[in-house]
Scaffold this motif. Structure first.
Motif, PDB file in Angstrom:
ATOM      1  N   GLU A 318       1.036  -1.184   0.263  1.00  0.00           N
ATOM      2  CA  GLU A 318       0.028  -0.044  -0.025  1.00  0.00           C
ATOM      3  C   GLU A 318       1.241   1.374   0.563  1.00  0.00           C
ATOM      4  O   GLU A 318       1.418   1.211   0.774  1.00  0.00           O
ATOM      5  N   LEU A 319       1.017   1.980  -0.762  1.00  0.00           N
ATOM      6  CA  LEU A 319       2.067   3.098  -1.270  1.00  0.00           C
ATOM      7  C   LEU A 319       0.878   3.975  -0.823  1.00  0.00           C
ATOM      8  O   LEU A 319      -0.598   4.645  -1.296  1.00  0.00           O
ATOM      9  N   PRO A 320       1.355   5.088   0.039  1.00  0.00           N
ATOM     10  CA  PRO A 320       0.132   6.213   1.597  1.00  0.00           C
ATOM     11  C   PRO A 320       0.381   7.251  -0.271  1.00  0.00           C
ATOM     12  O   PRO A 320       1.055   7.207  -0.148  1.00  0.00           O
ATOM     13  N   PRO A 321      -0.716   8.561   0.041  1.00  0.00           N
ATOM     14  CA  PRO A 321      -0.523   9.258  -0.908  1.00  0.00           C
ATOM     15  C   PRO A 321      -0.180  10.430   0.352  1.00  0.00           C
ATOM     16  O   PRO A 321       0.808  10.394   1.116  1.00  0.00           O
ATOM     17  N   LEU A 322       0.193  11.650  -0.666  1.00  0.00           N
ATOM     18  CA  LEU A 322       1.330  12.554  -0.612  1.00  0.00           C
ATOM     19  C   LEU A 322       0.472  13.226   1.181  1.00  0.00           C
ATOM     20  O   LEU A 322       1.427  13.700   1.901  1.00  0.00           O
ATOM     21  N   SER A 323      -0.675  13.186   1.627  1.00  0.00           N
ATOM     22  CA  SER A 323      -1.272  13.595   2.259  1.00  0.00           C
ATOM     23  C   SER A 323      -0.631  13.129   3.795  1.00  0.00           C
ATOM     24  O   SER A 323      -0.921  13.502   4.789  1.00  0.00           O
ATOM     25  N   GLN A 324      -0.077  11.664   3.706  1.00  0.00           N
ATOM     26  CA  GLN A 324       0.123  10.948   4.308  1.00  0.00           C
ATOM     27  C   GLN A 324       1.853  10.489   5.035  1.00  0.00           C
ATOM     28  O   GLN A 324       2.918  10.221   5.994  1.00  0.00           O
ATOM     29  N   ARG A 325       2.739  11.425   3.880  1.00  0.00           N
ATOM     30  CA  ARG A 325       3.468  11.776   4.455  1.00  0.00           C
ATOM     31  C   ARG A 325       4.258  12.931   4.564  1.00  0.00           C
ATOM     32  O   ARG A 325       5.199  13.233   2.856  1.00  0.00           O
ATOM     33  N   ARG A 326       4.053  13.885   4.745  1.00  0.00           N
ATOM     34  CA  ARG A 326       3.983  15.200   4.775  1.00  0.00           C
ATOM     35  C   ARG A 326       4.764  15.709   4.941  1.00  0.00           C
ATOM     36  O   ARG A 326       5.769  16.525   4.444  1.00  0.00           O
ATOM     37  N   GLU A 327       6.372  15.283   5.954  1.00  0.00           N
ATOM     38  CA  GLU A 327       7.714  15.492   6.104  1.00  0.00           C
ATOM     39  C   GLU A 327       8.265  15.217   4.779  1.00  0.00           C
ATOM     40  O   GLU A 327       9.296  15.655   4.789  1.00  0.00           O
ATOM     41  N   ASP A 328       8.217  14.547   3.979  1.00  0.00           N
ATOM     42  CA  ASP A 328       8.646  14.340   2.215  1.00  0.00           C
ATOM     43  C   ASP A 328       8.404  15.811   1.237  1.00  0.00           C
ATOM     44  O   ASP A 328       9.155  15.392   0.277  1.00  0.00           O
ATOM     45  N   ILE A 329       7.426  16.338   1.943  1.00  0.00           N
ATOM     46  CA  ILE A 329       6.919  17.793   0.550  1.00  0.00           C
ATOM     47  C   ILE A 329       8.633  18.619   0.861  1.00  0.00           C
ATOM     48  O   ILE A 329       8.346  18.426  -1.084  1.00  0.00           O
ATOM     49  N   PRO A 330       9.108  18.836   1.884  1.00  0.00           N
ATOM     50  CA  PRO A 330       9.967  19.798   1.657  1.00  0.00           C
ATOM     51  C   PRO A 330      11.385  18.756   0.707  1.00  0.00           C
ATOM     52  O   PRO A 330      12.003  19.909  -0.272  1.00  0.00           O
ATOM     53  N   LEU A 331      11.469  17.900   0.362  1.00  0.00           N
ATOM     54  CA  LEU A 331      12.467  17.790  -0.168  1.00  0.00           C
ATOM     55  C   LEU A 331      12.186  16.997  -1.189  1.00  0.00           C
ATOM     56  O   LEU A 331      12.423  17.729  -2.317  1.00  0.00           O
ATOM     57  N   LEU A 332      10.987  16.853  -1.594  1.00  0.00           N
ATOM     58  CA  LEU A 332      10.435  16.593  -2.869  1.00  0.00           C
ATOM     59  C   LEU A 332       9.835  17.772  -3.717  1.00  0.00           C
ATOM     60  O   LEU A 332      10.933  18.125  -5.060  1.00  0.00           O
ATOM     61  N   ALA A 333       9.700  19.007  -3.115  1.00  0.00           N
ATOM     62  CA  ALA A 333       9.587  20.023  -3.533  1.00  0.00           C
ATOM     63  C   ALA A 333      10.548  21.002  -4.390  1.00  0.00           C
ATOM     64  O   ALA A 333      10.777  21.556  -5.119  1.00  0.00           O
ATOM     65  N   GLN A 334      12.035  21.000  -3.531  1.00  0.00           N
ATOM     66  CA  GLN A 334      13.101  21.043  -3.597  1.00  0.00           C
ATOM     67  C   GLN A 334      14.027  20.076  -5.109  1.00  0.00           C
ATOM     68  O   GLN A 334      14.472  20.946  -5.868  1.00  0.00           O
ATOM     69  N   HIS A 335      13.901  18.856  -4.621  1.00  0.00           N
ATOM     70  CA  HIS A 335      13.696  18.064  -5.799  1.00  0.00           C
ATOM     71  C   HIS A 335      13.292  18.587  -7.187  1.00  0.00           C
ATOM     72  O   HIS A 335      14.073  19.294  -7.604  1.00  0.00           O
ATOM     73  N   PHE A 336      12.093  19.079  -7.601  1.00  0.00           N
ATOM     74  CA  PHE A 336      11.689  18.979  -8.653  1.00  0.00           C
ATOM     75  C   PHE A 336      12.222  20.932  -9.283  1.00  0.00           C
ATOM     76  O   PHE A 336      12.089  20.850 -10.428  1.00  0.00           O
ATOM     77  N   LEU A 337      12.073  21.942  -7.693  1.00  0.00           N
ATOM     78  CA  LEU A 337      12.747  23.141  -7.993  1.00  0.00           C
ATOM     79  C   LEU A 337      14.462  22.987  -8.638  1.00  0.00           C
ATOM     80  O   LEU A 337      14.512  23.637  -9.780  1.00  0.00           O
ATOM     81  N   HIS A 339      15.232  19.838 -10.459  1.00  0.00           N
ATOM     82  CA  HIS A 339      15.424  19.664 -11.343  1.00  0.00           C
ATOM     83  C   HIS A 339      14.824  21.104 -12.274  1.00  0.00           C
ATOM     84  O   HIS A 339      15.140  21.001 -13.658  1.00  0.00           O
ATOM     85  N   CYS A 340      14.151  21.924 -12.761  1.00  0.00           N
ATOM     86  CA  CYS A 340      13.683  22.570 -13.399  1.00  0.00           C
ATOM     87  C   CYS A 340      14.229  24.100 -13.767  1.00  0.00           C
ATOM     88  O   CYS A 340      13.828  24.309 -14.511  1.00  0.00           O
ATOM     89  N   THR A 341      15.003  24.198 -12.630  1.00  0.00           N
ATOM     90  CA  THR A 341      15.848  25.768 -12.652  1.00  0.00           C
ATOM     91  C   THR A 341      17.031  24.960 -13.695  1.00  0.00           C
ATOM     92  O   THR A 341      17.811  25.604 -13.972  1.00  0.00           O
ATOM     93  N   GLN A 342      17.647  23.998 -13.207  1.00  0.00           N
ATOM     94  CA  GLN A 342      18.477  23.200 -14.226  1.00  0.00           C
ATOM     95  C   GLN A 342      17.949  23.761 -15.365  1.00  0.00           C
ATOM     96  O   GLN A 342      19.348  23.519 -16.674  1.00  0.00           O
ATOM     97  N   GLN A 343      16.433  23.169 -16.162  1.00  0.00           N
ATOM     98  CA  GLN A 343      16.032  22.887 -17.872  1.00  0.00           C
ATOM     99  C   GLN A 343      15.912  24.359 -17.926  1.00  0.00           C
ATOM    100  O   GLN A 343      16.269  24.602 -19.222  1.00  0.00           O
ATOM    101  N   VAL A 344      15.563  25.653 -17.311  1.00  0.00           N
ATOM    102  CA  VAL A 344      15.200  27.058 -17.516  1.00  0.00           C
ATOM    103  C   VAL A 344      16.428  27.717 -17.002  1.00  0.00           C
ATOM    104  O   VAL A 344      16.529  29.171 -17.717  1.00  0.00           O
ATOM    105  N   HIS A 345      17.298  27.319 -16.379  1.00  0.00           N
ATOM    106  CA  HIS A 345      18.559  28.318 -15.967  1.00  0.00           C
ATOM    107  C   HIS A 345      18.141  29.866 -15.371  1.00  0.00           C
ATOM    108  O   HIS A 345      18.643  30.471 -16.048  1.00  0.00           O
ATOM    109  N   GLN A 346      17.248  28.674 -14.264  1.00  0.00           N
ATOM    110  CA  GLN A 346      17.335  30.429 -13.183  1.00  0.00           C
ATOM    111  C   GLN A 346      17.840  30.360 -11.884  1.00  0.00           C
ATOM    112  O   GLN A 346      18.217  29.340 -12.097  1.00  0.00           O
TER     113      GLN A 346
END
Length: 460
Positions: A318-337, A339-346
């Motif tokens: 059973e893979l939990p939804p994001l709402s049940q693993r909120r401790e991971d949100i800062p890590l995931l958000a920074q990871h996506f950030l 990745h995005c900034t590398q693509q758009v060079h911001q």
């Protein structure tokens, strides 16, 4: 404690770590000195509650705990540790050591039992035996964790799932991953493959809901030249292409009933027959399937075969939804950030405090996929080095960033279509079925699938 013989920890690039827990300050200090002198990195905790906090950041190879402590005792602490870190050795100390205590503790899984007062020699030998069960260095640990490197998490619920995942990955049993859409089912399936003995063979993923029924058999089993119009040459199916490896069947709940019996036969016989061929081919693949649907309800609705369900669901994760693993949100958000900034060079460094609070507290019905969309939109519109709360707030409100999957969009269309029919006919099922060009039995199944009742529309 005597010191007849000095036992040193094995020399490694990084010290092996031990957490000791006791409400006796003098004994805690003495144990710390003795273990540190033997070459271990030691952290101390005066009670079990403090120990659980230290455990999350210190990551020891083992825990030594007193049995009798105020509040949570040593066995209760052991139970908490076992839930989060089932493979971590725990040694229990007690001044009230009796044979029944020792037997009870070892039966429950405690690694060893030390009765006070004990000799240094006995302590250090027990520690070395326990340490041998764990990786001896951070380098070794890192190598052993490569299988899960793409899964970004620090939450307890995910850690527990990943430990369970690593254990079941060693076998060849079919696995079923159940979770909401957008939680990363394919990433988990890839991690299982990497942790298995099949990791050097292919990993292949297919979305069963995205391929038309008439092409699904050809895609999975292959076809012979001339088997149907357009079949100009032999085609190797995914089962054969993945031989020796892992085949991931995503959205298995949307597989057509007519094909389910063919898949069941292939799994039972461990062979496939390409479309248009008279010869079957032996295949060796491990099946991991995934769905967001309740397959047991689908069995009741006659949209999923019960025999196939039990063939696929030997082990369920059973893979939990994001709402049940909120401790991971800062890590995931920074990871996506990143990745995005590398693509758009911001040059964007992170999120403002208020923006991060919004991310952590958001409901996230679209899970990790929605979080990624919110971060990408925020990056695209940002002109500062930090993502502002307003950008995040606007992205969360923008429904266009929450593009549904094909299956979700189809389900929504069906639900809206059926509701409209029932409104037009004032709940007359026979009339609604005729308009939809479906028989009454099939129409009732569709209503049940979407939890719609004709009676509610008759009242309207």
């Amino acid at each position: 404690m005597g010191n007849n013989k000095v036992i040193k920890a094995e020399v490694t690039a990084e010290k092996q770590k031990i957490l000791i827990v006791d409400d006796d300050p003098s004994l805690l200090r003495l144990l710390g000195i003795r273990l540190s002198a033997a070459g271990y990195a030691v952290e101390s905790a005066a009670n079990a509650k403090i120990a659980l906090g230290i455990l999350e950041s210190f990551h020891p190879q083992m825990v030594i705990s007193d049995l009798r402590m105020e509040g949570m005792d040593g066995m209760a602490l052991f139970e908490q540790i076992r839930k989060q870190h089932p493979n971590m050795p725990v040694v229990i100390m007690t001044a009230h050591g009796t044979i029944p205590d020792a037997i009870n503790a070892t039966k429950q899984g405690v690694f060893s039992f030390l009765t006070k007062p004990f000799e240094s020699q006995e302590l250090l030998e027990t520690v070395q035996q326990a340490i041998r069960l764990q990786p001896t260095s951070q380098t070794t640990q890192a190598k052993q964790q490569l299988w899960r490197e793409k899964i970004i998490s620090r939450s307890t619920v995910m850690e527990s799932l990943l430990q369970q995942t690593q254990q079941v990955a060693r076998s060849d049993f079919p696995l079923l991953i159940h979770s909401q859409s957008g939680t990363g089912k394919e990433l988990l399936a890839q991690a299982i493959h990497q942790a298995s003995h099949r990791h050097q063979k292919p990993f292949t993923a297919i979305n069963c809901a995205a391929i038309p029924e008439q092409l699904l058999e050809s895609e999975l089993f292959g076809h012979s030249k001339g088997a149907f119009t357009g079949a100009e040459k032999n085609h190797t199916g995914l089962f054969q292409a993945t031989d020796g490896g892992t085949l991931f069947l995503d959205e298995i709940g949307d597989m057509p009933m007519s094909f389910q019996v063919k898949l069941l036969r292939a799994l039972q016989e461990k062979e496939v027959r390409p479309v248009g061929s008279t010869q079957s081919v032996k295949v060796d693949v491990r099946i991991i399937s995934a769905t967001h649907k309740n397959l047991q309800q689908a069995i009741i609705d006659n949209t999923f075969r019960e025999d196939l369900y039990y063939r696929l669901n030997v082990v369920e994760l059973e893979l939990p939804p994001l709402s049940q693993r909120r401790e991971d949100i800062p890590l995931l958000a920074q990871h996506f950030l990143n990745h995005c900034t590398q693509q758009v060079h911001q040059d964007i460094k992170g999120f403002s405090g208020e923006a991060m609070e919004l991310l952590i507290s958001a409901p996230w019905p679209g899970n990790i996929r929605q979080l990624q969309n919110v971060v990408e939109q925020s990056v695209a519109l940002s002109t500062e080095v930090l993502i502002s709360a307003n950008l995040v707030r606007n992205a969360l409100r923008d429904k266009t960033t929450q593009l549904p999957s094909f299956v979700e969009a189809r389900d929504q269309f069906e639900r809206d279509y059926l509701a409209k029919l029932l409104k037009l006919t004032a709940g007359n099922v026979s009339q609604a079925a005729r308009i939809a060009q479906r028989n009454r039995t099939e129409f009732y199944k569709l209503l049940n699938r979407h939890h719609l009742t004709a009676e509610a529309f008759r009242e309207e």
